[in-house]
Design a protein around this motif. Structure first.
Motif, mmCIF file in Angstrom:
data_model
loop_
_atom_site.group_PDB
_atom_site.id
_atom_site.type_symbol
_atom_site.label_atom_id
_atom_site.label_comp_id
_atom_site.label_asym_id
_atom_site.label_seq_id
_atom_site.Cartn_x
_atom_site.Cartn_y
_atom_site.Cartn_z
ATOM 1 N N THR A 28 0.854 -1.194 0.000
ATOM 2 C CA THR A 28 0.000 0.000 0.000
ATOM 3 C C THR A 28 0.883 1.235 0.000
ATOM 4 N N ARG A 29 0.323 2.332 -0.464
ATOM 5 C CA ARG A 29 1.034 3.605 -0.436
ATOM 6 C C ARG A 29 0.700 4.312 0.874
ATOM 7 N N ALA A 157 -4.170 -1.147 -7.789
ATOM 8 C CA ALA A 157 -3.148 -0.105 -7.894
ATOM 9 C C ALA A 157 -2.445 -0.172 -9.245
ATOM 10 N N ASP A 335 -4.508 7.250 -3.695
ATOM 11 C CA ASP A 335 -3.272 6.521 -3.961
ATOM 12 C C ASP A 335 -2.096 7.458 -4.247
#
Length: 451
Positions: A28-29, A157, A335
């Motif tokens: 994940t960001r 993503a 994101d």
């Protein structure tokens, strides 16, 4: 237990069904922390190395069933988990999706939560086929379609990267400005596509040799899609007029800004066709708003956090209109990728943010202004009659120098929404991918190409 895999000769065995639990490591960001905004986000530009297509991504190694999902491990060792209720809802057959309009014929809420497969097979084309336990309905999906609609966060993503690929921050100068020819765009879909690629990539271009008549802009922009109608009409004329309803309709200097920030949905792309130019003054200048956003994040994280969290008030009031909308100057996706820069000082209203952040916010505005007043960040040029300047209004800031009030300078403008632009872009992109002699695709084949 394995339902299908290379070790089983590629056969599905619906009788070998056991529950299996899967644990995936999903990247994940992480959002940047700040003393002003706990949700401040890192600005990202897509890395094309991250989105290189691999054929093995669409080649299944094994297919397994759990109590609630069908799990597919692909040739690149990625595992996709598809809930049965989701699969049934996304059936591609003509009973579920109208083959002419492409519209779904049922509501997602109608799917029985007890739905499950009675039989799971692969057909001769390698597509996945499920016969459902309720109603005996049959659903079929190409494996490529399933991978392209994987629900794992890492794949979502990745798809977001694909949708944004091709965008680049400016590194060019006026000598390398993206320039195209009107006749080529009008007569060649490939050249139309090339023009649109440039607009997506850099957000700016100039089209040469547009007929010097009021309908010239309509003809060329209609190649993309329908023009956006606003309070100024579907088309507008930028001239010096008395008692103007907009400062653009005067001869005065206009600093960097973006148009119609007081609308809920500002126009995506703007087009300005020069019919008559002034001899003195009237130069256009532009700046890459996404470059400014990235540089401010690097230089001053607190300023970036304030400008991306707290909204400005933009308004336009008159005797027959009253428009108002609040939006942050820096608009960032969860994101971390840029959605838009929203900057129109002449139409800004009273700031409405917590008192304790007001002074810091004004300091952030000064930081932004210093960067935007840097002449090295600007590209300045002058449109000649027959030139049409096209740019991304949600990314690129534009301005104009003062010109002689007696000059007959005349630009004709219009807007096209991002949705219409991207719709045409995808249609042209798909057309380029198809062999010239390819037969009309079936509904199932079309599903395999959905993005």
């Amino acid at each position: 237990m394995l339902l299908w895999g290379r070790s089983s000769g590629g056969r599905l065995n619906p009788n070998n069904i056991t529950q299996r639990r899967a644990h995936l490591n999903v990247s994940t960001r992480i959002a940047a922390s700040s003393s002003y905004a706990t949700s401040s986000k890192h600005f990202k530009i897509p890395d094309l190395d991250e989105i290189s297509p691999l054929e093995s991504r669409f080649d299944p190694e094994r297919i397994e069933r759990t109590m609630k999902t069908l799990d597919i491990t692909w040739g690149d060792q990625h595992t996709s988990m598809f809930p049965f209720i989701w699969l049934r809802d996304n059936c591609l057959c003509p009973q579920c999706v109208d083959p002419h309009s492409g519209q779904k014929k049922h509501s997602s809420a109608e799917i029985n939560p007890k739905i499950g497969p009675a039989e799971i097979t692969r057909n001769g084309d390698g597509d996945l086929k499920i016969v459902w336990n309720l109603g005996k309905h049959q659903s079929t999906w190409p494996m490529k379609w399933l991978r392209e609609h994987c629900l794992n966060q890492s794949e979502i993503a990745r798809r977001n990267l694909v949708r944004k690929k091709g965008m680049e921050l400016w590194e060019f100068d006026l000598e390398n400005f993206p320039t195209f020819d009107h006749n080529a765009i009008m007569n060649d879909d490939q050249e139309l596509f090339n023009w649109m690629v440039a607009l997506r990539k850099w957000g700016v271009s100039v089209v040469k040799n547009v007929p010097k008549k009021k309908s010239g802009i309509e003809e060329v922009t209609s190649r993309i899609g329908p023009q956006r109608s606003t309070m100024y009409g579907s088309f507008f004329d930028v001239k010096n007029v008395p008692e103007a309803i907009n400062v653009a309709y005067t001869n005065t200097y206009l600093d960097l800004h973006q148009d119609l920030m007081y609308y809920e949905l500002p126009p995506g792309y703007q087009f300005l066709h020069c019919i008559k130019a002034s001899k003195e003054g009237g130069e256009n200048f532009i700046m890459d708003g996404f470059r400014v956003m990235a540089d401010i994040q690097h230089a001053d994280q607190d300023a970036f956090a304030l400008l991306s969290q707290y909204p400005c008030t933009y308004h336009k009031n008159g005797s027959d209109h009253s428009l108002i909308y609040k939006r942050p100057i820096f608009e960032i996706e969860p994101d971390g990728y840029p959605v838009a820069m929203n900057f129109a000082p002449p139409f800004s209203g009273p700031l409405e943010i917590p008192t304790k952040h007001v002074e810091s916010y004004y300091a952030a505005l000064r930081t932004l202004d210093r960067m935007m007043q840097d002449p090295s960040r600007r590209i300045t040029f002058k449109l000649e009659p027959g030139d049409m300047f096209a740019f991304d209004n949600r990314r690129v800031l534009h301005g104009r120098t003062e010109f002689d009030p007696n000059a007959a300078r005349h630009l004709r403008g219009t807007y096209i929404d991002r949705d219409e632009f991207l719709s045409k872009f995808r249609v042209l992109e798909k057309a380029r991918e198809k062999p010239a002699n390819k037969k009309r695709l079936t509904l199932q084949d079309q599903g395999a190409q959905l993005r």
